[in-house]
Write a protein that holds these residues in place. Structure first.
Motif, short mmCIF file in Angstrom:
data_model
loop_
_atom_site.label_atom_id
_atom_site.label_comp_id
_atom_site.label_asym_id
_atom_site.label_seq_id
_atom_site.Cartn_x
_atom_site.Cartn_y
_atom_site.Cartn_z
N PHE A 1 28.03 73.23 23.97
CA PHE A 1 27.61 73.30 22.64
C PHE A 1 28.77 72.07 22.12
O PHE A 1 28.49 71.38 21.06
N ALA A 2 29.83 72.22 22.54
CA ALA A 2 30.92 71.22 22.00
C ALA A 2 30.71 69.94 22.42
O ALA A 2 30.84 68.98 21.64
N ARG A 3 30.08 69.62 23.56
CA ARG A 3 29.79 68.49 23.85
C ARG A 3 28.42 67.91 23.38
O ARG A 3 28.51 66.77 22.92
N TRP A 4 27.73 68.80 22.87
CA TRP A 4 26.55 68.44 22.17
C TRP A 4 26.86 67.93 20.89
O TRP A 4 25.90 67.16 20.05
N LEU A 5 28.05 68.56 20.25
CA LEU A 5 28.46 68.11 18.91
C LEU A 5 29.26 66.88 19.08
O LEU A 5 29.49 66.47 17.72
N GLY A 6 29.44 66.30 20.14
CA GLY A 6 30.27 65.05 20.23
C GLY A 6 31.67 65.11 20.79
O GLY A 6 32.44 63.77 21.08
N TRP A 7 32.22 66.35 21.24
CA TRP A 7 33.33 66.38 21.85
C TRP A 7 33.00 66.19 23.35
O TRP A 7 32.61 66.95 24.25
N GLU A 8 33.69 64.82 23.73
CA GLU A 8 33.27 64.64 25.13
C GLU A 8 33.89 65.49 26.19
O GLU A 8 33.17 65.71 27.01
N ASN A 9 35.26 65.81 26.31
CA ASN A 9 35.80 66.57 27.40
C ASN A 9 36.25 67.82 26.79
O ASN A 9 37.56 67.90 26.24
N PRO A 10 35.47 68.73 26.41
CA PRO A 10 36.16 69.67 25.67
C PRO A 10 36.83 70.58 26.71
O PRO A 10 36.58 71.29 27.72
N SER A 11 38.20 70.75 26.35
CA SER A 11 39.20 71.51 27.18
C SER A 11 39.95 72.51 26.04
O SER A 11 40.99 72.03 25.35
N PHE A 12 39.56 73.72 26.34
CA PHE A 12 40.15 74.79 25.30
C PHE A 12 41.53 75.24 25.65
O PHE A 12 42.36 75.67 24.73
N PHE A 13 41.81 75.11 27.03
CA PHE A 13 43.18 75.63 27.34
C PHE A 13 43.98 74.48 28.10
O PHE A 13 45.03 74.66 28.57
N GLY A 14 43.52 73.12 27.60
CA GLY A 14 44.36 72.17 28.12
C GLY A 14 45.51 71.55 27.27
O GLY A 14 46.61 70.94 27.76
N ASP A 15 45.14 71.67 26.01
CA ASP A 15 46.04 71.02 25.05
C ASP A 15 46.88 72.37 24.36
O ASP A 15 46.26 73.49 24.14
#
Length: 372
Positions: free
Chosen positions: A213-227
């Motif tokens: 869903f985050a990629r569909w909204l435009g977030w290319e590489n969603p990483s919730f625990f990388g940052d």
């Protein structure tokens, strides 16, 4: 037959106890106490390396404590008679607390000031204040303490959401009982289960539904625990989703216990909904609110299971809580001595912090409720 022999309710008072009975009672008590002290000193001196003789372990000291506790209970009656029997209603419980709380705490202090690594063949060695110096210079422990400040500050937002849900579920809405049960579902689940369902599955960066869903909204590489910031916020959200229902149900119970006469009087006086909430409902709910927040802080200070399961403290310790950091100090590094000292220092911080918060909250509650 004397009057005392025929009186079944006759009690032995302190003044009727003979001197020899008191002497032998005191003698037995002092002998057991001396044996307990001597066995403790003997074992402690051997562990510190001061002497070369002692017991194989601390079990004889434990036996000496049990003997002293038994003699103490018996001699209360032998020396003081009826008043000693009254003490037996409290004394066994106090001795049990000492054996289950005080002794482990003293042993933790003993371990905390020693170098004890389970991976080492040398065993435990007393190292004085070395662990304390290491803790002061440890940036990861300081970072875990700072994270705990962030996690505890998030309780303010959790409280606002819980209060809003409690106000909503206190109204005459459609399917109110259904919604009450639905909002309580996260509280019924284990935090480890939530970690796997949400953190490991739904937030999985490649195939998780939230990531898609985050990629569909435009977030290319969603990483919730990388940052670091995103990872910390994700942990906060999962923990909040688990425990907001707990505060909600406490606040809902407080709302239902409010006196209807006061609310109706405020409505008759022409107060708006906001005025009724801020000037009547909120002050009356302060005792319940403080209780809910305090209990939530206690749960938050023990936060570890979600962090250990999802991030293991990463990235780079950004999500570490003090509890998860101490757990990894034991599990990954097998450093029992240093980990125990960290736990003891954290315990002192919690006791001092919670005592200060309780005093401050008590003053605020008295000031707010005194205006009503």
């Amino acid at each position: 037959m004397s009057t005392t022999e025929g009186d079944l309710l006759h009690t032995v008072e302190t003044g009727s106890i003979s001197r020899s009975r008191r002497f032998w009672g005191h003698a037995a008590l002092w002998l057991s106490a001396l044996w307990l002290i001597a066995s403790f000193i003997l074992q402690a001196s051997q562990d510190l390396g001061w002497t070369g003789f002692g017991f194989d372990n601390w079990r004889p000291v434990l036996y000496a404590y049990f003997i002293w506790a038994f003699v103490l209970c018996v001699t209360r009656v032998v020396i003081y008679g009826e008043s000693g029997k009254k003490a037996l209603f409290v004394l066994p419980a106090a001795l049990f607390v000492v054996s289950m709380v005080v002794f482990p705490l003293l042993f933790a202090l003993w371990v905390g000031f020693s170098n004890w690594n389970l991976a080492s063949l040398t065993g435990r060695q007393f190292n004085g204040l070395d662990n304390l110096r290491q803790m002061i210079a440890d940036p990861f422990y300081a970072n875990a303490l700072l994270n705990m400040v962030y996690y505890c500050l998030a309780i303010a937002i959790e409280y606002a959401i819980a209060f809003g849900l409690a106000l909503l579920l206190n109204q005459e809405i459609v399917a109110r009982k259904f919604w009450r049960v639905t909002f309580l579902v996260p509280l019924m689940l284990s935090p480890v289960a939530i970690s796997w369902m949400v953190g490991k599955s739904m937030l999985e960066p490649r195939f998780g539904p939230i990531a898609r869903f985050a990629r569909w909204l435009g977030w290319e590489n969603p990483s919730f625990f990388g940052d670091p910031l995103t990872a910390r916020l994700s942990i906060m959200i999962m923990d909040a989703w688990t425990f907001i229902p707990f505060m909600m149900i406490m606040l809902l119970a407080g709302l239902q216990a409010l006196p209807r006469e006061v609310l109706e009087a405020a409505e008759v006086d022409g107060a708006t909904k906001w005025q009724r909430f801020w000037q009547v409902i909120f002050p009356l709910m302060l005792p319940v609110s403080v209780t809910a927040v305090m209990i939530r802080i206690i749960f938050k200070l023990k936060l570890a299971d979600i962090i250990i399961t999802v991030t293991s403290g990463g990235p780079g310790g950004a999500t570490d809580s003090v509890t998860s950091f101490i757990y990894r100090e034991y599990r990954d590094r097998s450093n029992v001595g240093y980990g125990t000292l960290l736990a003891l220092v954290y315990l002192v911080i919690i006791v001092i912090g919670m005592t200060g918060l309780m005093k401050i909250s008590d003053r605020i509650v008295r000031r707010m409720t005194g205006r009503l």
